[in-house]
Design a protein around this motif. Structure first.
Motif, PDB file in Angstrom:
ATOM      1  N   ASP A  32      40.272   8.468 -17.618  1.00  0.00           N
ATOM      2  CA  ASP A  32      39.431   9.360 -18.413  1.00  0.00           C
ATOM      3  C   ASP A  32      38.782  10.399 -17.495  1.00  0.00           C
ATOM      4  OD1 ASP A  32      37.344   8.053 -17.113  1.00  0.00           O
ATOM      5  OD2 ASP A  32      36.788   6.852 -18.837  1.00  0.00           O
ATOM      6  N   ALA A  33      38.085  11.352 -18.077  1.00  0.00           N
ATOM      7  CA  ALA A  33      37.523  12.477 -17.330  1.00  0.00           C
ATOM      8  C   ALA A  33      36.534  12.027 -16.258  1.00  0.00           C
ATOM      9  CB  ALA A  33      36.848  13.459 -18.287  1.00  0.00           C
ATOM     10  N   ILE A  34      35.698  11.057 -16.577  1.00  0.00           N
ATOM     11  CA  ILE A  34      34.691  10.588 -15.619  1.00  0.00           C
ATOM     12  C   ILE A  34      35.363   9.903 -14.432  1.00  0.00           C
ATOM     13  CG2 ILE A  34      32.781   8.971 -15.299  1.00  0.00           C
ATOM     14  CD1 ILE A  34      32.039   9.541 -18.261  1.00  0.00           C
ATOM     15  N   THR A  35      36.339   9.049 -14.709  1.00  0.00           N
ATOM     16  CA  THR A  35      37.034   8.336 -13.645  1.00  0.00           C
ATOM     17  C   THR A  35      37.845   9.301 -12.778  1.00  0.00           C
ATOM     18  OG1 THR A  35      37.213   6.471 -15.183  1.00  0.00           O
ATOM     19  CG2 THR A  35      38.475   6.326 -13.159  1.00  0.00           C
ATOM     20  N   THR A  36      38.487  10.282 -13.413  1.00  0.00           N
ATOM     21  CA  THR A  36      39.231  11.294 -12.662  1.00  0.00           C
ATOM     22  C   THR A  36      38.299  12.080 -11.761  1.00  0.00           C
ATOM     23  OG1 THR A  36      40.848  11.476 -14.446  1.00  0.00           O
ATOM     24  CG2 THR A  36      40.784  13.268 -12.858  1.00  0.00           C
ATOM     25  N   SER A  37      37.140  12.425 -12.275  1.00  0.00           N
ATOM     26  CA  SER A  37      36.140  13.148 -11.476  1.00  0.00           C
ATOM     27  C   SER A  37      35.672  12.296 -10.300  1.00  0.00           C
ATOM     28  CB  SER A  37      34.956  13.537 -12.356  1.00  0.00           C
ATOM     29  OG  SER A  37      33.971  14.191 -11.608  1.00  0.00           O
ATOM     30  N   ASP A  38      35.470  11.005 -10.533  1.00  0.00           N
ATOM     31  CA  ASP A  38      35.080  10.090  -9.458  1.00  0.00           C
ATOM     32  C   ASP A  38      36.171  10.011  -8.385  1.00  0.00           C
ATOM     33  OD1 ASP A  38      32.702   9.573 -10.771  1.00  0.00           O
ATOM     34  OD2 ASP A  38      33.361   7.645 -11.599  1.00  0.00           O
ATOM     35  N   LEU A  39      37.431   9.965  -8.827  1.00  0.00           N
ATOM     36  CA  LEU A  39      38.548   9.921  -7.892  1.00  0.00           C
ATOM     37  C   LEU A  39      38.605  11.193  -7.053  1.00  0.00           C
ATOM     38  CD1 LEU A  39      41.115   8.583  -6.752  1.00  0.00           C
ATOM     39  CD2 LEU A  39      42.373   9.657  -8.631  1.00  0.00           C
ATOM     40  N   ARG A  40      38.468  12.331  -7.696  1.00  0.00           N
ATOM     41  CA  ARG A  40      38.494  13.604  -6.961  1.00  0.00           C
ATOM     42  C   ARG A  40      37.344  13.674  -5.958  1.00  0.00           C
ATOM     43  NH1 ARG A  40      42.086  17.327  -8.481  1.00  0.00           N
ATOM     44  NH2 ARG A  40      43.168  17.047 -10.443  1.00  0.00           N
ATOM     45  N   ARG A  41      36.179  13.195  -6.351  1.00  0.00           N
ATOM     46  CA  ARG A  41      35.017  13.193  -5.459  1.00  0.00           C
ATOM     47  C   ARG A  41      35.270  12.279  -4.255  1.00  0.00           C
ATOM     48  NH1 ARG A  41      31.594  11.861  -9.038  1.00  0.00           N
ATOM     49  NH2 ARG A  41      31.239  13.985  -9.721  1.00  0.00           N
TER      50      ARG A  41
END
Length: 171
Positions: A32-41
């Motif tokens: 999901d968007a939050i997890t993808t954002s966490d991965l990118r971070r």
């Protein structure tokens, strides 16, 4: 996407493949968007470049590259993300750590210093690869060990030659 745009993307991907000696292919679909954002971070903090690519364009870039990618073009199915790093085991460590919270990313394959790894079952192998810095640290530690033994033998021997020799022979 026009032919010119595709040609530009292929040229850029070919240049990225040529510049990097550590390339990971992963599947991050379904996050999901939050997890993808966490991965990118997490990738940014670990100095890993993450980008999503089209399989057909990546396959053409691999063909155009001077490197031999072996079986890696065969894993280009479904969603594919590229991970570039200067450290061979950094993406594997990140994937393993991230999988404690989520079931993805899945490792499709990796190209590390001309060695090819295919499949998610190779993740532990890739984590155990030592970086250049870790290897240098291990070598320095091994080289310092005999010197430390001699110094401690000199200190514990009481300053007399017989005591020093006895202490060193015990070690």
């Amino acid at each position: 996407m026009t032919r010119e745009e595709k040609a530009t993307v292929i040229k850029d991907l070919t240049a990225q493949l040529a510049e990097n000696s550590t390339i990971y292919l992963a599947d991050i679909s379904g996050l999901d968007a939050i997890t993808t954002s966490d991965l990118r971070r997490a990738c940014f903090k670990a100095n890993i470049k993450l980008s999503v690519v089209k399989n057909t364009l990546l396959a053409k870039a691999m063909e155009a590259s001077d490197k031999e990618f072996g079986d890696l073009p065969g894993v280009l199915t479904g969603n594919t993300s590229l991970m570039f790093s200067e450290t061979g085991n950094a993406p594997a460590k990140l994937i393993k750590t991230f999988r404690k919270k989520a079931d993805k990313p899945l490792l499709k394959g990796a190209f590390i210093e001309e060695a090819i790894y295919v499949g998610d079952d190779k993740l532990d192998t890739l984590v155990s690869i030592k970086s250049k810095e870790e290897m240098i640290g291990d070598i320095i530690g091994l080289l310092q060990s005999p010197a430390k033994n001699v110094i401690s033998g000199l200190k514990s021997g009481g300053g007399k030659l017989a005591g020093i020799l006895k202490t060193l022979s015990e070690r």
